[in-house]
Design a protein around this motif. Structure first.
Motif, PDB file in Angstrom:
ATOM      1  N   LYS A 144      71.778  62.649   7.967  1.00 51.42           N
ATOM      2  CA  LYS A 144      72.101  62.196   6.611  1.00 51.42           C
ATOM      3  C   LYS A 144      72.657  60.775   6.641  1.00 51.42           C
ATOM      4  O   LYS A 144      72.448  59.995   5.723  1.00 51.42           O
ATOM      5  N   ILE A 145      73.367  60.461   7.705  1.00 52.44           N
ATOM      6  CA  ILE A 145      73.986  59.144   7.840  1.00 52.44           C
ATOM      7  C   ILE A 145      73.018  58.158   8.481  1.00 52.44           C
ATOM      8  O   ILE A 145      72.930  57.001   8.091  1.00 52.44           O
ATOM      9  N   ASN A 146      72.296  58.626   9.487  1.00 49.18           N
ATOM     10  CA  ASN A 146      71.327  57.797  10.195  1.00 49.18           C
ATOM     11  C   ASN A 146      70.065  58.630  10.396  1.00 49.18           C
ATOM     12  O   ASN A 146      70.032  59.508  11.257  1.00 49.18           O
ATOM     13  N   PRO A 147      69.017  58.363   9.631  1.00 46.69           N
ATOM     14  CA  PRO A 147      67.830  59.215   9.663  1.00 46.69           C
ATOM     15  C   PRO A 147      66.920  59.036  10.881  1.00 46.69           C
ATOM     16  O   PRO A 147      65.827  59.598  10.920  1.00 46.69           O
ATOM     17  N   ASP A 148      67.376  58.321  11.882  1.00 41.89           N
ATOM     18  CA  ASP A 148      66.561  58.069  13.074  1.00 41.89           C
ATOM     19  C   ASP A 148      66.804  59.168  14.113  1.00 41.89           C
ATOM     20  O   ASP A 148      67.859  59.200  14.760  1.00 41.89           O
ATOM     21  N   PRO A 149      65.827  60.078  14.328  1.00 45.92           N
ATOM     22  CA  PRO A 149      66.006  61.161  15.304  1.00 45.92           C
ATOM     23  C   PRO A 149      66.258  60.659  16.727  1.00 45.92           C
ATOM     24  O   PRO A 149      66.950  61.319  17.497  1.00 45.92           O
ATOM     25  N   ALA A 150      65.727  59.493  17.060  1.00 41.19           N
ATOM     26  CA  ALA A 150      65.967  58.940  18.396  1.00 41.19           C
ATOM     27  C   ALA A 150      67.441  58.603  18.585  1.00 41.19           C
ATOM     28  O   ALA A 150      68.007  58.814  19.668  1.00 41.19           O
ATOM     29  N   LYS A 151      68.079  58.097  17.538  1.00 40.85           N
ATOM     30  CA  LYS A 151      69.514  57.767  17.612  1.00 40.85           C
ATOM     31  C   LYS A 151      70.346  59.042  17.746  1.00 40.85           C
ATOM     32  O   LYS A 151      71.354  59.059  18.456  1.00 40.85           O
ATOM     33  N   LEU A 152      69.917  60.112  17.081  1.00 41.98           N
ATOM     34  CA  LEU A 152      70.604  61.394  17.214  1.00 41.98           C
ATOM     35  C   LEU A 152      70.562  61.865  18.662  1.00 41.98           C
ATOM     36  O   LEU A 152      71.577  62.279  19.225  1.00 41.98           O
ATOM     37  N   LYS A 153      69.412  61.778  19.275  1.00 48.77           N
ATOM     38  CA  LYS A 153      69.254  62.203  20.677  1.00 48.77           C
ATOM     39  C   LYS A 153      70.120  61.343  21.595  1.00 48.77           C
ATOM     40  O   LYS A 153      70.779  61.865  22.505  1.00 48.77           O
ATOM     41  N   ILE A 154      70.145  60.051  21.343  1.00 45.34           N
ATOM     42  CA  ILE A 154      70.981  59.145  22.150  1.00 45.34           C
ATOM     43  C   ILE A 154      72.455  59.538  22.021  1.00 45.34           C
ATOM     44  O   ILE A 154      73.182  59.626  23.016  1.00 45.34           O
ATOM     45  N   MET A 155      72.903  59.783  20.784  1.00 44.81           N
ATOM     46  CA  MET A 155      74.294  60.163  20.567  1.00 44.81           C
ATOM     47  C   MET A 155      74.611  61.472  21.296  1.00 44.81           C
ATOM     48  O   MET A 155      75.625  61.580  21.981  1.00 44.81           O
ATOM     49  N   HIS A 156      73.723  62.445  21.164  1.00 41.98           N
ATOM     50  CA  HIS A 156      73.930  63.727  21.841  1.00 41.98           C
ATOM     51  C   HIS A 156      74.052  63.534  23.350  1.00 41.98           C
ATOM     52  O   HIS A 156      74.973  64.047  23.990  1.00 41.98           O
ATOM     53  N   ASP A 157      73.104  62.814  23.925  1.00 37.83           N
ATOM     54  CA  ASP A 157      73.074  62.635  25.377  1.00 37.83           C
ATOM     55  C   ASP A 157      74.308  61.898  25.887  1.00 37.83           C
ATOM     56  O   ASP A 157      74.872  62.251  26.926  1.00 37.83           O
ATOM     57  N   LYS A 158      74.755  60.872  25.143  1.00 33.90           N
ATOM     58  CA  LYS A 158      75.959  60.136  25.546  1.00 33.90           C
ATOM     59  C   LYS A 158      77.194  61.029  25.458  1.00 33.90           C
ATOM     60  O   LYS A 158      78.056  61.005  26.339  1.00 33.90           O
ATOM     61  N   ASP A 159      77.278  61.819  24.395  1.00 33.60           N
ATOM     62  CA  ASP A 159      78.429  62.703  24.226  1.00 33.60           C
ATOM     63  C   ASP A 159      78.457  63.770  25.317  1.00 33.60           C
ATOM     64  O   ASP A 159      79.501  64.054  25.902  1.00 33.60           O
ATOM     65  N   LEU A 160      77.294  64.352  25.598  1.00 29.29           N
ATOM     66  CA  LEU A 160      77.223  65.374  26.645  1.00 29.29           C
ATOM     67  C   LEU A 160      77.581  64.783  28.015  1.00 29.29           C
ATOM     68  O   LEU A 160      78.325  65.392  28.786  1.00 29.29           O
ATOM     69  N   ALA A 161      77.102  63.568  28.299  1.00 32.67           N
ATOM     70  CA  ALA A 161      77.435  62.914  29.570  1.00 32.67           C
ATOM     71  C   ALA A 161      78.937  62.635  29.658  1.00 32.67           C
ATOM     72  O   ALA A 161      79.547  62.812  30.721  1.00 32.67           O
ATOM     73  N   ARG A 162      79.530  62.245  28.535  1.00 33.53           N
ATOM     74  CA  ARG A 162      80.975  61.982  28.513  1.00 33.53           C
ATOM     75  C   ARG A 162      81.746  63.259  28.814  1.00 33.53           C
ATOM     76  O   ARG A 162      82.688  63.259  29.609  1.00 33.53           O
ATOM     77  N   ILE A 163      81.349  64.365  28.215  1.00 28.00           N
ATOM     78  CA  ILE A 163      82.056  65.632  28.444  1.00 28.00           C
ATOM     79  C   ILE A 163      81.832  66.120  29.877  1.00 28.00           C
ATOM     80  O   ILE A 163      82.769  66.561  30.543  1.00 28.00           O
ATOM     81  N   ARG A 164      80.606  66.033  30.350  1.00 25.41           N
ATOM     82  CA  ARG A 164      80.319  66.481  31.726  1.00 25.41           C
ATOM     83  C   ARG A 164      81.080  65.650  32.758  1.00 25.41           C
ATOM     84  O   ARG A 164      81.471  66.154  33.800  1.00 25.41           O
TER      85      ARG A 164
END
Length: 136
Positions: free
Chosen positions: A30-50
């Motif tokens: 809803k904020i950023n309609p780019d699915p590629a950016k969503l995937k990037i955010m997810h991957d960065k967040d998961l890497a940060r937690i791991r």
């Protein structure tokens, strides 16, 4: 040293983008309609937690500001760890609220209906802050 619930990091090592909760995906898009950016955010967040690195005990003991640790009784960290953490920061307090990770904040995918927990949590935090101002 962080002491998460049993199996927490094992689960994180098996999870991937397909397991990201749909409501979180929709909120991002809803904020950023780019699915590629969503995937990037997810991957960065998961890497940060791991790759999470604990804050050294010496650094925790050096905290001088009024500190309130807040957690659900079924949250990521074990209650025993939070008690030890609270003891390591002079004058700190611990607030344990019934619920899992995010429940007490009304987090989108965790909260179950209108529980009133976010308002309760905010009230407890405000009380802590008000009392802390009196101590200064």
């Amino acid at each position: 040293m962080m002491s998460p619930q049993d199996g927490f990091f094992e689960y994180l090592n098996k999870t991937d983008f397909s397991q990201m909760p749909q409501p979180l995906k929709e909120a991002f898009l809803k904020i950023n309609p780019d699915p590629a950016k969503l995937k990037i955010m997810h991957d960065k967040d998961l890497a940060r937690i791991r790759g999470f690195k604990d804050i050294p005990d010496k650094s925790m003991r050096s905290i001088k500001a009024p500190t309130l640790f807040v957690s659900g009784d079924r949250d990521v960290s074990k209650i025993e760890h939070l008690v030890d953490l609270t003891k390591s920061v002079k004058g700190s307090r611990l607030l344990v609220i019934p619920g899992g990770h995010g429940d007490f904040l009304g987090e989108l995918v965790m909260a179950h209906g209108e529980s009133g927990m976010p308002q309760f949590t905010a009230g407890m935090i405000n009380t802590f802050l008000d009392q802390s101002e009196l101590l200064e």
